[in-house]
Design a protein around this motif. Structure first.
Motif: not given
Length: 164
Positions: A99-109, A120-126
């Protein structure tokens, strides 16, 4: 207008008002959009406890054989095509018992639109994936961002391979 008709109209409007209020309070499937200074500046959005990027645990699969993936923290980059061209998003998942216990998104705009949607994706995915089995993840749209999910799903497939 007669009094009984007027009363019926008032009752009807009151009923519609109550139904509308109840519908507005109903839970939605889309996670709330939250912004953090990190996501607004093209940085990272994290959940769970902080870990160092690119590390993975060498913990063995549970002796019961119930777990398919090794517990640990895994990272990968996924790519997707936007109207502005090829884009990349970094994904770091922490797994515990598949199971996913944590997620960290690194944005590369690469431009302001990509920065906005990846943030917005990074803020809502968890809210959509933490606590779910990694094999059940198939994200299609998060907080208004639908293209970023293609890169996210590609990165999840790479992470599954790493965690086997």
């Amino acid at each position: 207008m007669t009094t009984p008709l007027r009363k019926s109209l008032y009752v009807g409007f009151a009923g519609l008002s109550i139904i509308g209020t109840a519908a507005a309070c109903a839970p939605t499937t889309e996670a709330p959009t939250t912004r953090t200074p990190a996501t607004e500046d093209g940085g990272q959005a994290a959940t769970g406890s902080p870990t160092s990027a690119g590390t993975s645990s060498s913990a063995a699969v549970a002796s019961t054989g119930a777990s398919t993936y090794k517990d640990g923290t895994y990272s990968a980059d996924g790519t997707y095509t936007s109207p502005n061209g090829q884009e990349k998003v970094g994904v770091e998942l922490t797994l515990a018992a598949d199971k996913v216990s944590a997620v960290n998104i690194t944005v590369h705009p690469s431009n302001p639109n990509t920065k906005k949607f990846q943030g917005e994706f990074a803020g809502g995915i968890a809210g959509q994936i933490v606590g779910k089995d990694i094999d059940e993840l198939n994200v299609s749209k998060v907080a208004g961002s639908s293209l970023t999910s293609g890169g996210f799903n590609e990165a999840v497939e790479q992470i599954k391979s790493q965690a086997k």
